[in-house]
Design a protein around this motif. Structure first.
Motif, PDB file in Angstrom:
ATOM      1  N   GLU A  88      -9.076 -38.766 -67.126  1.00 26.18           N
ATOM      2  CA  GLU A  88      -8.239 -37.887 -67.952  1.00 26.18           C
ATOM      3  C   GLU A  88      -6.862 -37.708 -67.308  1.00 26.18           C
ATOM      4  O   GLU A  88      -5.835 -37.796 -67.979  1.00 26.18           O
ATOM      5  N   TRP A  89      -6.846 -37.465 -65.996  1.00 29.16           N
ATOM      6  CA  TRP A  89      -5.561 -37.295 -65.301  1.00 29.16           C
ATOM      7  C   TRP A  89      -4.718 -38.583 -65.363  1.00 29.16           C
ATOM      8  O   TRP A  89      -3.504 -38.526 -65.497  1.00 29.16           O
ATOM      9  N   ILE A  90      -5.380 -39.734 -65.239  1.00 25.78           N
ATOM     10  CA  ILE A  90      -4.639 -41.010 -65.349  1.00 25.78           C
ATOM     11  C   ILE A  90      -4.054 -41.135 -66.751  1.00 25.78           C
ATOM     12  O   ILE A  90      -2.867 -41.432 -66.929  1.00 25.78           O
ATOM     13  N   ASN A  91      -4.885 -40.870 -67.752  1.00 31.64           N
ATOM     14  CA  ASN A  91      -4.435 -41.030 -69.138  1.00 31.64           C
ATOM     15  C   ASN A  91      -3.324 -40.048 -69.497  1.00 31.64           C
ATOM     16  O   ASN A  91      -2.454 -40.335 -70.324  1.00 31.64           O
ATOM     17  N   GLN A  92      -3.314 -38.870 -68.833  1.00 30.39           N
ATOM     18  CA  GLN A  92      -2.249 -37.879 -69.055  1.00 30.39           C
ATOM     19  C   GLN A  92      -1.011 -38.161 -68.198  1.00 30.39           C
ATOM     20  O   GLN A  92      -0.040 -37.404 -68.244  1.00 30.39           O
ATOM     21  N   GLY A  93      -1.053 -39.201 -67.376  1.00 29.29           N
ATOM     22  CA  GLY A  93       0.075 -39.513 -66.485  1.00 29.29           C
ATOM     23  C   GLY A  93       0.188 -38.572 -65.305  1.00 29.29           C
ATOM     24  O   GLY A  93       1.215 -38.543 -64.621  1.00 29.29           O
ATOM     25  N   LYS A  94      -0.863 -37.796 -65.021  1.00 30.74           N
ATOM     26  CA  LYS A  94      -0.781 -36.847 -63.908  1.00 30.74           C
ATOM     27  C   LYS A  94      -1.074 -37.490 -62.563  1.00 30.74           C
ATOM     28  O   LYS A  94      -0.723 -36.949 -61.525  1.00 30.74           O
ATOM     29  N   ILE A  95      -1.792 -38.610 -62.564  1.00 31.55           N
ATOM     30  CA  ILE A  95      -1.924 -39.364 -61.320  1.00 31.55           C
ATOM     31  C   ILE A  95      -1.605 -40.834 -61.574  1.00 31.55           C
ATOM     32  O   ILE A  95      -1.834 -41.367 -62.668  1.00 31.55           O
ATOM     33  N   VAL A  96      -1.000 -41.448 -60.531  1.00 26.27           N
ATOM     34  CA  VAL A  96      -0.510 -42.827 -60.610  1.00 26.27           C
ATOM     35  C   VAL A  96      -1.556 -43.721 -59.958  1.00 26.27           C
ATOM     36  O   VAL A  96      -1.745 -43.674 -58.745  1.00 26.27           O
ATOM     37  N   PRO A  97      -2.245 -44.543 -60.753  1.00 30.36           N
ATOM     38  CA  PRO A  97      -3.335 -45.345 -60.189  1.00 30.36           C
ATOM     39  C   PRO A  97      -2.839 -46.687 -59.656  1.00 30.36           C
ATOM     40  O   PRO A  97      -3.189 -47.736 -60.173  1.00 30.36           O
ATOM     41  N   ARG A  98      -2.010 -46.655 -58.611  1.00 32.10           N
ATOM     42  CA  ARG A  98      -1.424 -47.915 -58.147  1.00 32.10           C
ATOM     43  C   ARG A  98      -2.468 -48.815 -57.485  1.00 32.10           C
ATOM     44  O   ARG A  98      -3.311 -48.355 -56.728  1.00 32.10           O
ATOM     45  N   GLU A  99      -2.360 -50.095 -57.785  1.00 35.18           N
ATOM     46  CA  GLU A  99      -3.297 -51.067 -57.208  1.00 35.18           C
ATOM     47  C   GLU A  99      -2.540 -52.254 -56.614  1.00 35.18           C
ATOM     48  O   GLU A  99      -1.491 -52.639 -57.129  1.00 35.18           O
ATOM     49  N   THR A 100      -3.077 -52.808 -55.543  1.00 35.19           N
ATOM     50  CA  THR A 100      -2.610 -54.089 -55.022  1.00 35.19           C
ATOM     51  C   THR A 100      -3.693 -55.087 -55.400  1.00 35.19           C
ATOM     52  O   THR A 100      -4.789 -55.082 -54.832  1.00 35.19           O
ATOM     53  N   VAL A 101      -3.392 -55.912 -56.421  1.00 35.13           N
ATOM     54  CA  VAL A 101      -4.407 -56.809 -56.969  1.00 35.13           C
ATOM     55  C   VAL A 101      -4.193 -58.229 -56.429  1.00 35.13           C
ATOM     56  O   VAL A 101      -3.084 -58.764 -56.496  1.00 35.13           O
ATOM     57  N   THR A 102      -5.248 -58.792 -55.887  1.00 35.83           N
ATOM     58  CA  THR A 102      -5.232 -60.191 -55.439  1.00 35.83           C
ATOM     59  C   THR A 102      -6.075 -60.975 -56.438  1.00 35.83           C
ATOM     60  O   THR A 102      -7.128 -60.504 -56.863  1.00 35.83           O
ATOM     61  N   ASN A 103      -5.609 -62.164 -56.822  1.00 40.09           N
ATOM     62  CA  ASN A 103      -6.367 -62.967 -57.773  1.00 40.09           C
ATOM     63  C   ASN A 103      -7.157 -64.052 -57.063  1.00 40.09           C
ATOM     64  O   ASN A 103      -6.635 -64.696 -56.153  1.00 40.09           O
ATOM     65  N   GLY A 104      -8.397 -64.210 -57.465  1.00 45.95           N
ATOM     66  CA  GLY A 104      -9.171 -65.344 -56.979  1.00 45.95           C
ATOM     67  C   GLY A 104     -10.246 -64.971 -55.979  1.00 45.95           C
ATOM     68  O   GLY A 104      -9.978 -64.357 -54.950  1.00 45.95           O
TER      69      GLY A 104
END
Lengths: 339, 339
Positions: free
Chosen positions: B299-315
């Protein structure tokens, strides 16, 4: 006729082990008892490990701080009458005159003296097993360790004033209790008189080795008077959701804190085992709960369920040496000086 | 036609910083799906600091442990149907076949996979801000730190997956939040995007100096990802009754534990300030509370209240290097590998 008063001045900030020259003996005249004031005369004075700790924080200069049992010899305050026995922070002096409601605790804030409850059988117990010391053991064990029947409790500094009571209180709760102390005489006393299930001289056996056999199901609670290596070792033997009541840090009281004091890291064990550690000063429970604690302790003493052992030194002039000996671990049980 | 499966074997116990040769890549054939069994196919695999910790405890030999988001491609189990997305401890492999009710958690005991809740907007979030990572921050902050509006909260490892969320959750509670991280880029991100009140690069300023100005009223809560010197420094700046949630110990994960690891002593401060420290694993709150945590986070993510930053590696082949880079602190936010 003016009353002569004897005082020990806290003369220089402790550095390393406290020494006699850190205190200065002085005599002066007591003032008259003014309005709302009471004259208390010392009966017994407490010497406690916390004095070493606060001594590095509180500036020197005044009368050395500390609790007494004292009797009222004159009162112009409606709360106190001649003959009452009080526990209060009157410091290291033979007499005290002032407004009791204004007394500063060395722990900060105002702390009014309280009357020694009728149930306390011996006046020195009001400084020990049925007083400040007893309540440190009582609240640390009952509110923070919270041992359940059958759980295993470890106490370090176990033959000290607080430790010996903490272990006995855990026994009353139905726990299995293991103590660590620094001499064979202390260890014998813990098992034979205090009812500890096991006790070890940590100078002769490693804590981890001792707990391997003495606590095969792991340690659930640790009443910690010591810190340093001992704390790391006990925590390494704890079960998940173990509780640690952090009461004292005697391993490093005399450490030179001008550089960082290094100790073994137990942080990772705290995470993996989800251990809860809480430091405390018994003063947290001042108020009605405090007196309830004392009543409970006095009842256990009167029923013979706890042994209120004291190392009593006689004579006001001997307070500094009694304090220094207590810090060296020369005492068993509560160290107190009768005046 | 049999399905080919790729796996990373946990090949040797970590010693110091994990290295590529600690893992071995193998391929084999998946078994048929038996009665009550489900075939899950990996979508994204989590790499987390706890893997370094458990790696020194769990014997090597099997598939490397860890959580995945995976999709059901075949099911003979009434609880799961084709297309469902699950979070579960399927380990570092591209496919998994077995009885989901029997899955062992690397933290001990059985831990059944759970369906990714509908409210989670992005499948990788189910491993991060709306999953294991998010719940570590959520429960550590809400259940152990318990910040009140206006209190000061310090987060170490603040730009990491858990730390960055812990600080944002404390902000939502109305606290003032100060973060410590190891690069200027991380510090900028914490202030500009995560809404931290202050953030510092601990490589450039001492923690005590930083807190003197940033926390003039003292620190009330500490969300501790680091241990060692950082913990001693933050505790020296804490107020009475401060609360410490001990989540990670990254300062000493790679320490050689064949000899004692020494850290600055903070035991005395724990007593004098009556500080409560509690280590935790988020798994403590598994069950209905766990899913409530994820719903709140989503809910907080969807409301923009928390920033769900990720470092994504592929493979899939890049998992070991993504894990090693994460331990070095190369990532900002949650490190995750898409398959």
């Amino acid at each position: 006729m003016p009353v002569k008063n004897q005082k020990w001045i806290y003369n220089s900030t402790f550095s390393g082990a406290p020494k006699p020259s850190d205190f200065k003996f002085v005599e002066d005249q007591l003032p008259e008892v003014g309005e709302n004031e009471v004259h208390f005369k010392a009966v017994a004075i407490s010497v406690d490990p916390y004095m070493r700790v606060l001594g590095s924080v509180i500036p020197p200069g005044g009368v050395m701080f500390g609790a007494q049992v004292a009797k009222v010899v004159k009162s112009r305050n409606p709360k106190w009458k001649v003959g009452d026995a009080a526990v209060g922070y009157f410091g290291w002096q033979t007499n005290w005159v002032g407004v009791p409601e204004d007394i500063q605790s060395p722990f900060g804030g105002i702390e009014e003296p309280y009357e020694v409850p009728q149930v306390v059988s011996n006046v020195t117990h009001a400084l020990g097993a049925a007083g400040l010391t007893g309540n440190s053991a009582y609240f640390g064990m009952m509110e923070l360790c919270c041992p359940k029947p059958g759980e295993t409790v470890v106490v370090s500094g176990a033959a000290g004033a607080v430790g010996s009571l903490a272990g006995q209180i855990a026994k009353i709760q139905g726990a299995r209790v293991i103590g660590f102390a620094g001499s064979d005489a202390k260890v014998d006393w813990l098992v034979s008189e205090c009812g500890f299930d096991k006790a070890f001289n940590y100078k002769k056996i490693s804590v981890v080795e001792a707990l391997k056999t003495a606590a095969p199901k792991g340690v659930d609670c640790y009443f910690d008077n010591v810190g340093g290596q001992m704390t790391a070792d006990v925590i390494s033997c704890m079960n998940s959701y173990g509780r640690v009541a952090v009461c004292g840090s005697i391993a490093n009281y005399n450490a030179d804190r001008s550089k960082p004091v290094l100790v073994p890291d137990y942080h990772l064990n705290v995470i993996i085992k989800q251990i809860k550690m809480e430091g405390f000063l018994a003063q947290r429970w001042l108020g009605p709960k405090w007196i309830q604690g004392i009543h409970q302790l006095a009842e256990w003493i009167n029923q013979g369920k706890i042994v209120p052992r004291e190392t009593v030194t006689n004579g006001f002039l001997n307070i500094p040496s009694a304090f220094i000996a207590m810090l060296k671990g020369d005492n068993i049980g509560k160290a107190v000086v009768t005046v």
